[in-house]
Design a protein around this motif. Structure first.
Motif, short mmCIF file in Angstrom:
data_model
loop_
_atom_site.label_atom_id
_atom_site.label_comp_id
_atom_site.label_asym_id
_atom_site.label_seq_id
_atom_site.Cartn_x
_atom_site.Cartn_y
_atom_site.Cartn_z
N ILE A 24 0.85 -1.20 0.00
CA ILE A 24 0.00 0.00 0.00
C ILE A 24 0.88 1.24 0.00
CG2 ILE A 24 -1.80 1.26 1.22
CD1 ILE A 24 -2.71 -1.38 -0.01
N GLY B 280 2.04 1.79 -3.46
CA GLY B 280 0.93 2.30 -4.26
C GLY B 280 0.68 3.78 -4.00
N ILE C 218 -6.50 3.08 -2.44
CA ILE C 218 -5.45 2.15 -2.86
C ILE C 218 -5.83 0.75 -2.41
CG2 ILE C 218 -2.98 1.60 -2.74
CD1 ILE C 218 -2.50 4.53 -1.98
N ASP C 219 -6.14 -0.08 -3.37
CA ASP C 219 -6.50 -1.47 -3.09
C ASP C 219 -7.60 -1.54 -2.02
OD1 ASP C 219 -6.42 -4.18 -3.42
OD2 ASP C 219 -4.69 -4.49 -2.10
N ARG C 220 -8.64 -0.71 -2.23
CA ARG C 220 -9.82 -0.65 -1.35
C ARG C 220 -9.53 -0.08 0.03
NH1 ARG C 220 -12.76 -6.49 -2.63
NH2 ARG C 220 -12.89 -6.21 -4.90
#
Length: 604
Positions: free
Chosen positions: A229, A232, A289-291
């Protein structure tokens, strides 16, 4: 018939006979010449086949009009056409592809055409060609040839396809100037851009500015949500910053969670403030970011150049001083450099003073982290790591006190202490176990460095071949001649030199061309990238490993922490591994104890 007529007939008959003999001789000479020419062509073809047998290279030849002659099967294969079809074709047309029709030839191909036109010999020329619609890279060498009369008859030379080598080199070269995660320019490229901007702003009314941006709460994101994360987040921050750049401006990643911006347009105080405010407002907006909803803040420090005698490094340091003040002021703050900030920085001299006394006060200590062979997992060495436990300030992290030591010159006596203490300890290890010691640029280029190194080896009795000195890429920003001279003196003593943190800031193939290192240490970021199946990380790792193998260097992957990373690094061909999977930094007694566990066996 009279006597005169008879004599005439005899004369004519004699002349006819003589003519027949002459014609017969001319015919024989012509046939011999033709046979000789055929024999020469057959000999040339035989030589071509013999040369190309079991070799990657092929021979090529063009006539005086630059058309291909004696096209061998290997050359025809490289061209992507049959040898018979290639015979007589213009060389440049055959390898230019669509560029021949459009006139948009690569610079390397135009250069080759000019060399052929000028009848000038060339060697090791790299050209970009088009074969079957695909771009390839060839390495060509050629020499003008003459006929038996001394007249120019074309070119003959040797060539090879170096596409894979060239593309790998380009990937590694890009690594030197761009951040691998974000694709932004790295610190080196920002520094170069700033120097150019300052040169352009040297007029009486010229201005440029440098901004340093720090992400607030980034460590919390990494610690709570994980490095994926965090990566990201850095990528999306980079994308937002890039979208805000004006013409001529450049943004890049400095290090970790810090970004830098070079402003070359309007660099007035009002414009810089407006730019910083816009960055804080836009880049601080929430991220998905990625939920995960991620919220950050920004702090910005800036410094402006107005055509005076400042250097790029000084401008960066001033921006950094302003950033430190902005951090103290809280989140969402931009501060421009002011002369008073230097006074604030002076307050930190207490720490610097304590560091100068650290050796005499016995506050320094060394820890040792194992380096193991990738295949056998046996210990082949240790890296010595410096620690400071200040009586006045407590434990100070190396990334805090090492920069202070370098900036103040304390790194020289501290570095001597490290060399002496580390060599003394390494002399107690088995003879096959090597010692790695980090050396900063300031220490390396100090006039007494090699003398101190020799002293440490003599006093400890450690064999010089067991000592490897690690330098980072930043050393190449110094005086190149002085660096190379010091390297030669170090190797003259029998020690080796490793290039540490390869790829994190300043790397270039040029460094590997100018000096043959014993080891390339690959930064942990590439280990992590390969473990995440990053195609770019894997490609770069393969290129670096292949390059090291070709140059007879070892490769050490740093920061390997789990079995998955270990397996990837082993598969990619790194020769050594260093990381928590085989042992965290330990004191000297713990390091020695490992050799009681099977004479240097792995630590797992």
């Amino acid at each position: 018939m009279g006597a005169g007529a008879a004599a005439a007939q005899l004369c004519i008959a004699g002349l006819a006979a003589a003519g027949a003999v002459i014609l017969a001789r001319l015919s024989a000479s012509l046939n011999t010449a033709r046979a000789g020419a055929r024999e020469k062509e057959e000999t040339l073809s035989l030589l071509l086949r013999e040369f190309e047998h079991d070799r990657a290279e092929w021979l090529w030849q063009v006539d005086g009009t630059r058309r291909m002659r004696h096209v061998s099967p290997r050359f025809a294969q490289a061209l992507g056409i049959e040898a018979q079809a290639a015979e007589g074709l213009p060389l440049i047309e055959a390898i230019a592809g669509e560029g021949w029709k459009t006139g948009a030839l690569p610079a390397s191909l135009r250069d080759l055409a000019e060399r052929l036109k000028r009848r000038e010999a060339f060697s090791g020329t790299i050209v970009r060609v088009q074969v079957d619609g695909a771009a390839r890279w060839w390495e060509l060498s050629g020499t003008p040839i003459c006929d038996e009369g001394g007249r120019f008859a074309g070119f003959r030379g040797v060539g090879s396809d170096v596409t894979e080598r060239t593309e790998n080199a380009q990937k590694v070269a890009r690594l030197a100037r761009y951040d691998q995660l974000t694709g932004l320019p790295n610190r080196m490229m920002l520094n170069e851009s700033l120097r150019r901007a300052m040169t352009g702003a040297a007029s009486p009314h010229g201005h440029c500015a440098f901004l340093i941006i720090d992400i607030d709460r980034f460590k919390t994101v990494n610690d709570t949500l994980g490095h994926a994360i965090g990566d990201g987040l850095l990528l999306q921050v980079a994308q937002r910053l890039r979208a805000m750049m004006g013409a001529g401006d450049m943004c890049g990643r400095m290090d970790g969670d810090e970004f830098g911006i070079v402003i070359t347009g309007d660099a007035s105080a009002a414009a810089v403030q407006a730019m910083a405010a816009a960055i804080i407002e836009r880049v601080s907006r929430p991220y998905d970011i990625d939920r995960h909803a991620v919220h950050i803040g920004l702090r910005i420090g800036s410094a402006t150049y107005a055509g005076n005698a400042e250097t790029g490094e000084l401008l960066m340091r001033r921006a950094d001083l302003a950033l430190e003040r902005a951090k103290e002021a809280g989140g969402g703050v931009h501060l421009a450099y002011e002369p008073g900030m230097q006074a604030e920085a002076d307050k930190r001299r207490a720490l610097e003073h304590a560091l100068h006394q650290a050796v005499d006060n016995a506050e320094l200590d060394l820890q040792f982290q194992p380096v193991v062979d990738t295949e056998s997992e046996r210990i082949v060495g240790f890296e010595a790591l410096l620690r400071w436990n200040s009586a006045a300030h407590g434990r100070i992290a190396p990334d805090v006190f090492i920069p202070i030591a370098e900036r103040t010159g304390a790194i020289v006596p501290i570095g001597e202490w490290v060399l002496n203490r580390a060599c003394e300890e390494a002399a107690k290890w088995p003879a096959h176990v090597r010692l790695a010691v980090n050396v900063s640029p300031e220490q390396l280029l100090h006039e007494n460095f090699t003398q101190a190194l020799s002293h440490a080896l003599d006093n400890s009795g450690l064999a010089p071949a067991r000592l490897e000195l690690e330098v980072t890429e930043s050393v190449f920003l110094r005086d190149g001649a002085a660096v190379q001279a010091t390297f030669r003196r170090i190797e003259g003593l029998g020690c080796t030199i490793a290039l540490d943190d390869f790829g994190t800031g300043y790397s270039s193939l040029g460094y590997l061309r100018t000096h043959r290192f014993s080891t390339i240490k690959i930064d942990r970021s590439f280990v992590q990238g390969a473990n995440k199946n990053s195609a770019e990380s894997v490609a770069i790792l393969r290129a670096v490993v292949a390059l090291a193998d070709a140059l007879d260097m070892t490769t050490t992957a740093e920061g390997v922490e789990n079995d998955s990373e270990l397996e990837n690094i082993r598969r990619l061909g790194c020769t050594r591994i260093q990381g928590f999977i085989f042992g965290s930094p330990m004191d000297a007694r713990e390091a020695r104890a490992l050799f009681g566990q099977g004479g240097g066996a792995g630590t797992r």
